[in-house]
Scaffold this active site. Structure first.
Site, PDB file in Angstrom:
ATOM      1  N   ASP A  53     -12.050 -46.880  51.897  1.00 42.42           N
ATOM      2  CA  ASP A  53     -13.264 -47.406  52.526  1.00 42.42           C
ATOM      3  C   ASP A  53     -12.990 -48.750  53.197  1.00 42.42           C
ATOM      4  O   ASP A  53     -13.521 -49.035  54.262  1.00 42.42           O
ATOM      5  CB  ASP A  53     -14.378 -47.538  51.478  1.00 42.42           C
ATOM      6  CG  ASP A  53     -14.892 -46.152  51.078  1.00 42.42           C
ATOM      7  OD1 ASP A  53     -14.803 -45.226  51.918  1.00 42.42           O
ATOM      8  OD2 ASP A  53     -15.345 -45.998  49.938  1.00 42.42           O
ATOM      9  N   CYS A  54     -12.142 -49.557  52.559  1.00 47.84           N
ATOM     10  CA  CYS A  54     -11.884 -50.881  53.142  1.00 47.84           C
ATOM     11  C   CYS A  54     -10.751 -50.866  54.161  1.00 47.84           C
ATOM     12  O   CYS A  54     -10.666 -51.728  55.024  1.00 47.84           O
ATOM     13  CB  CYS A  54     -11.613 -51.890  52.039  1.00 47.84           C
ATOM     14  SG  CYS A  54     -10.502 -51.308  50.759  1.00 47.84           S
TER      15      CYS A  54
END
Ligand code: SF4
Ligand code: SF4
Lengths: 135, 405
Positions: B137-138
């Protein structure tokens, strides 16, 4: 009389055969072996100068080739890239003609192109690959 | 009277320090004696230029858009290690491109590897970078292909776990038929040559045999720039046998060093190809040694005659760890062009460039004389001969049962 500077590559099966002495006798040649070594694949490599009449030299080399020896003339020029050379000295013992030499006092490593027979032995041995084949 | 680092640095800053190379110190101590020399001379500079395999570069490219956490990185097709934070990676000097034929066609040429990537970066040449990642996600991005240049990186520093070996063995080949291809170069069959790799009397750690002035934080000359000792080097072995003058008779002390590649020069950080062996990094390194007292004056006056190295058979005894040295020879003998082994005259092959070592000691001397380079007192000295620290071999403990003990 003429002389030929050549590199002979012997296949593994032929290493023990006295090829050179056979040629020398049959064709009445003079010879000077500059360097001989056997590679790990058991191929024999010999850098040598053969002397004799042109006809005898041609016949002798043809004879050797028919026996399975690969022959290359020594005619390329070898140059040293002075920017790349670190003057380590790793090439000095490999060179058969002392074209590469170390001054034992100053530790500088010199290359004398006039003494070089372009055998190429120094080319892969030089760690920064400063010794190069000029085409 | 003993001097302190502060005394010496004050003199350097005032332009009054007496700085000489380790070669020059030999004559000074011979003429004036160690006591007088210690009063007169403040710093002795050393130098070495040789292949040092345990070297590498820590790089950080800055973040991509979108962000990416590199899991695999290649630079000019040479793999780098990316098991670190997002865009940090480390390229080791001896790493090879995955498609390099190695020694399949022996002896392999090893024309390009990690050390050459490092040289290319230092020379300011663009390097092709390819990276892969799994998405998070990051860090959603999964692949990258780009040119990079040292000038665009956040950090580029050499981080070398083992450099400047204090002395080293001399390699010979007892095999009667076959030349051997080693990290000591080509060693010719049947005692046809003897390879050595140390600057001898100019070599940094041979001039401070007990590491009285070398330790964590020592500022030094690295590849044409400034570097530091960050820790003892791997395989640091201070308890190696020593001669009467304190100098180890074989490979002993080592240092881990770090330095900014942006300051370095590509003629002093050179990718090298060891025929039939692999790739290494030839590196210039010099250490300034403060002459704190008479003992340091004596140590830095060591000369080639007084430094000996063990002669080792690299065709059998070294690789298979059988037998011991065939004898010891001095660097004066090694530099004479031949040594004697088993009653035979063996020509010597140097791998370390003495000419470059001299140039490094000379340049470092000029930096100090110009007040541009101050000496640093180590935060902690390296373990010395009294530390009891030795050199372990791997005690192999095979595991069976799928590793269940
Ligand atoms: S091996 Fe190469 S770098 Fe070393 S002295 Fe010879 S030519 Fe120069
Ligand atoms: S090619 Fe190299 S090894 Fe052969 S003679 Fe010339 S300098 Fe010497």
């Amino acid at each position: 009389m003429a002389d030929r500077r050549i590199v002979m590559h012997f296949p593994p099966t032929m290493i023990d055969e006295p090829i050179i002495s056979g040629l020398v006798k049959t064709y009445d040649l003079g010879f000077n072996i500059l360097r001989a070594s056997i590679t790990p694949q058991q191929e024999g490599v010999m850098v040598l100068v053969l002397e004799g009449t042109e006809d005898a030299l041609d016949a002798a080399l043809r004879d050797a080739q028919e026996k399975g020896v690969r022959i290359e003339p020594l005619e390329m020029e070898i140059v040293r890239d002075e920017d790349k050379c670190t003057e380590c000295g790793a090439c000095v013992n490999i060179c058969p003609t002392e074209a590469l030499a170390i001054d034992l006092q100053t530790r500088h490593v010199t290359f004398d192109p006039d003494k070089c027979i372009a055998c190429e032995l120094c080319v892969p041995v030089c760690p920064p690959r400063a010794m190069q084949i000029a085409l | 009277m003993p001097k302190t680092y502060a005394d010496i640095n004050a003199k350097i800053q005032a332009g009054k320090a007496v700085v000489v190379t380790a070669e020059e110190m030999i004559g000074i101590v011979e003429e004036d004696g160690a006591a007088k020399a210690a009063e007169r001379v403040d710093v002795v500079t050393t130098g070495t230029f040789a292949p040092m395999c345990s070297s590498g570069a820590m790089l950080n490219t800055g973040h991509t858009t979108p962000r990416m956490r590199f899991t695999k990185v290649w630079l000019n097709e040479v793999p780098a290690y990316a098991g670190l934070a997002a865009v940090d990676f480390y390229i080791g000097a001896t790493e090879l491109p995955e498609n390099d034929p190695r020694n399949r066609n022996h002896p392999g040429l090893f024309s390009y590897g990690g050390a050459h990537v490092i040289e290319d970066l230092i020379a300011g040449r663009d390097v092709r970078m390819v990276a892969e990642a799994y998405p998070t996600d990051c860090y959603p991005r999964q692949d990258l292909e780009t040119l990079i240049n040292i000038g665009d990186l956040n950090q580029a520093y050499l981080l070398n776990p083992r450099n400047a070996y204090q002395n080293y063995g001399v390699a010979v080949n007892l095999n009667e038929d076959r030349d051997i291809y080693t990290y000591m170069g080509v060693v010719q069959a049947d005692l046809g040559s003897a390879s050595f790799c140390s600057a001898g009397q100019l070599s940094p750690m041979l001039n401070d045999p007990y590491y009285r002035t070398i330790g964590i934080g020592t500022r030094l000359y690295l590849g044409g720039g400034v570097g530091y000792v960050y820790f003892q080097g791997t395989q640091h072995n201070p308890t190696e046998a020593r001669a009467e003058n304190g100098v180890p008779m074989g490979g002993a002390g080592t240092i881990g060093v770090v330095g900014d590649m942006n300051q370095m020069r590509s003629d002093l950080v050179v990718g090298v190809s060891m025929y039939g062996y692999g790739v290494s990094l030839a590196l210039g390194l010099g250490i300034p040694i403060p002459i704190l007292d008479e003992d340091m004056a004596r140590y830095t006056a060591v000369k080639d005659e007084d430094i000996v190295a063990p002669v080792l058979d690299y065709s059998r005894e070294y690789p298979y760890r059988e037998g011991g040295p065939l004898g010891h020879v001095s660097y004066a003998q090694l530099k004479s062009g031949h040594i004697e082994v088993r009653g035979r005259k063996v020509p010597t092959t140097p791998l370390s460039s003495y000419v470059r070592a001299q140039a490094i000691a000379e340049e470092l001397k000029e930096w100090i004389q110009a007040g541009e380079f101050l000496l640093s007192q180590p935060a902690e000295l390296l373990p010395s001969a009294d530390s009891g620290q030795g050199f372990k071999s791997l005690n192999e403990r095979p595991f069976n049962n799928g590793g269940v003990v």
